[in-house]
Design a protein around this motif. Sequence first.
Motif, PDB file in Angstrom:
ATOM      1  N   ASP A 349      25.213 -14.708 -42.796  1.00  0.00           N
ATOM      2  CA  ASP A 349      24.856 -14.247 -44.282  1.00  0.00           C
ATOM      3  C   ASP A 349      25.555 -15.102 -45.334  1.00  0.00           C
ATOM      4  O   ASP A 349      24.823 -15.661 -46.281  1.00  0.00           O
ATOM      5  CB  ASP A 349      25.002 -12.999 -44.523  1.00  0.00           C
ATOM      6  CG  ASP A 349      23.978 -11.941 -44.193  1.00  0.00           C
ATOM      7  OD1 ASP A 349      22.958 -12.428 -43.674  1.00  0.00           O
ATOM      8  OD2 ASP A 349      24.120 -10.983 -44.235  1.00  0.00           O
TER       9      ASP A 349
ATOM     10  N   SER B  29      12.918  -8.799 -44.255  1.00  0.00           N
ATOM     11  CA  SER B  29      13.776  -7.817 -44.392  1.00  0.00           C
ATOM     12  C   SER B  29      15.209  -8.034 -45.205  1.00  0.00           C
ATOM     13  O   SER B  29      15.888  -7.061 -45.863  1.00  0.00           O
ATOM     14  CB  SER B  29      14.212  -7.295 -42.901  1.00  0.00           C
ATOM     15  OG  SER B  29      14.881  -8.046 -42.054  1.00  0.00           O
ATOM     16  N   GLU B  30      15.433  -9.361 -44.944  1.00  0.00           N
ATOM     17  CA  GLU B  30      16.616  -9.665 -45.759  1.00  0.00           C
ATOM     18  C   GLU B  30      16.579 -10.395 -47.295  1.00  0.00           C
ATOM     19  O   GLU B  30      17.409 -10.459 -47.927  1.00  0.00           O
ATOM     20  CB  GLU B  30      17.700 -10.532 -44.911  1.00  0.00           C
ATOM     21  CG  GLU B  30      16.869 -11.939 -44.486  1.00  0.00           C
ATOM     22  CD  GLU B  30      17.608 -12.830 -43.467  1.00  0.00           C
ATOM     23  OE1 GLU B  30      18.852 -12.735 -43.329  1.00  0.00           O
ATOM     24  OE2 GLU B  30      16.930 -13.694 -42.920  1.00  0.00           O
ATOM     25  N   ARG B  33      17.689  -8.034 -50.376  1.00  0.00           N
ATOM     26  CA  ARG B  33      19.003  -7.994 -50.545  1.00  0.00           C
ATOM     27  C   ARG B  33      19.632  -9.428 -50.983  1.00  0.00           C
ATOM     28  O   ARG B  33      20.446  -9.525 -51.845  1.00  0.00           O
ATOM     29  CB  ARG B  33      19.676  -7.676 -49.318  1.00  0.00           C
ATOM     30  CG  ARG B  33      21.329  -7.658 -49.137  1.00  0.00           C
ATOM     31  CD  ARG B  33      21.745  -7.125 -48.037  1.00  0.00           C
ATOM     32  NE  ARG B  33      21.212  -8.006 -46.780  1.00  0.00           N
ATOM     33  CZ  ARG B  33      21.880  -9.233 -46.573  1.00  0.00           C
ATOM     34  NH1 ARG B  33      22.557  -9.712 -47.011  1.00  0.00           N
ATOM     35  NH2 ARG B  33      21.257  -9.838 -45.227  1.00  0.00           N
TER      36      ARG B  33
END
Lengths: 480, 101
Positions: A349, B29-30, B33
């Motif tokens: 991330d 889904s990411e 965010r």
Amino acid sequence: MRTLSAVMDVKNGNATAAELAARAMETIERKEPLIRAFITVAERAVEAAEEVDRKIARGEDAGSLAGLPIAIKDNISVKGMRNTCGSRMLANYVPPYNATVVDKLLAQGAVICGKTTMDEFAMGSSTETCFFGPARNPWDVSRVPGGSSGGSAAAVASGEVPAALGSDTGGSARCPAAFTGTVGLKPTYGRVSRWGLVSYSHSLEQISPIAPDVLGVAALLGAIAGSDGRDATSAEVEVPSYVDEATAEPGRFRVGVVKEFFGEGTDERVANLVYGALEKVKEAGGSLEQVSIPCLRYALPTYYLIAMSECSSNLSRFDGLRYGFHLDAKPNEGWDELFSRTRAAGFGDEVKRRIILGTFALSAGYYDEWFVKAAKVRTLVIRDFLRAFKSFDILAGPTMPCLPWKVGELADPLSVYRMDVDTVAVNLAGLPAISLPAGLAGGLPAGLQLIGRHFEEPFLLRVSYAYEQITGFPKNVPVS
Amino acid sequence: MAEGSAGKRFTVSELRKYASLAKIKLQSSEEVRLASELGRILSYFEQIKEVDTEGVEPTYSVTGAVNRLREDRPGPCLSQDEATANAAEKERGYVKSPKAF
């Protein structure tokens, strides 16, 4: 064990290189379940040390670091040893060559014990972004060791090895040094070759030594510094004996205590320790005066914009074809789709956030507004530093504004970025800076940061060594 | 620059655009965010716009060094086997890529 005690033991015949290596490997094996400082432990360290012993037995010059067990951050290439950068992307990548600094260390007889835990591609301040899990702080294993070179610092602080290399792009060697009570030196940009360091932000980063004491980082810097034809940004500046320089008297000197480094958000316990440490610097010959460098309040966003922009370019090389994480192409799948799937699965991330924001800051339409703007503010930061160095020989403040946090405590990316507030400006300006142990608060170490003029590592080390003589570190030993 | 595009927010469609330029295929889904995280980070970065940089030259490298030239001489280098040792798919010593055409 101090870095040079290990070297002296071998030199004086009190221990063989093989014994030191075996002891290091045994300590690593015993402590790793708690500390997790290593991603890869060297399999042939003792054999390599035996070769050093044979050299000594033959009466050959085995080098200034003969027999020194050392740990290398996992973004610095060691031939034949897996180099993961803390990423799934490079989990199985084995470099076919040595970084220049590794060649230099081996030429001086150092023995590589393994590759250390780091934030993924050095993007982080705690090792928590590491694909293989974080390293732990030897002073309290529920806490982070700092980052991104947290494994290197934890390996030194826990006594696994007496020396390590990290890299420092925005504080990545100084932060973990502060958090683990060790010494971390970020050299002047260009002092050390970056050849073989996996690039994250090329205009900011330098390979940086971490050791238990000042002479340790001095000895390591002496071994790795110097111009290199393979890195055009390495400087053609003479390499002095940093150990000799460090032990010379600093004389009287002027210390600028940087007001902005004690800004809002600085933990009072850290500030108190650093003020106490500055009194020792005074005893060492320094006169203290507060100085304000107003531009520093913009250093953090400036640093992140430049680092993200450079990383988006540097990390474009990871395609999963030539090396690194690989996915098989689906039938009729083209380059774009395959690369995009590979990079999505291979990067974590934090790396994705930085690449995407960097791509944005460099894109047509936003380039001047973000990247060039940051590059201009960088000019002002440099100017302000150079102006301050007209009145002061050393600038000082805390290395980190806080004590080591608990693993998992800081979930929001921006709150982690904010912890780099005191370290990043030095990288923007390419200055040398050192983090020295400032004492403990509640059993946790804090760091005193000293900053010197370009290529004035000798003076920075003199002041640091004089400070060390007065405070007497490294006397404290972590609990684990 | 239009408010909301560069500054305060980073929309999902902008996120998709730059992720695609960076060759990173995000999961749906990411996306929400990430867009919100990047938006907050950009808002924080916004403060550098307060700085007066009129007439200031940008710094891209602190060494001040310009092109360092050397003679173009062959030297030792990696063998083909070493250079391709990490590639997952190879054919006759070459790295195999997906279809280009």
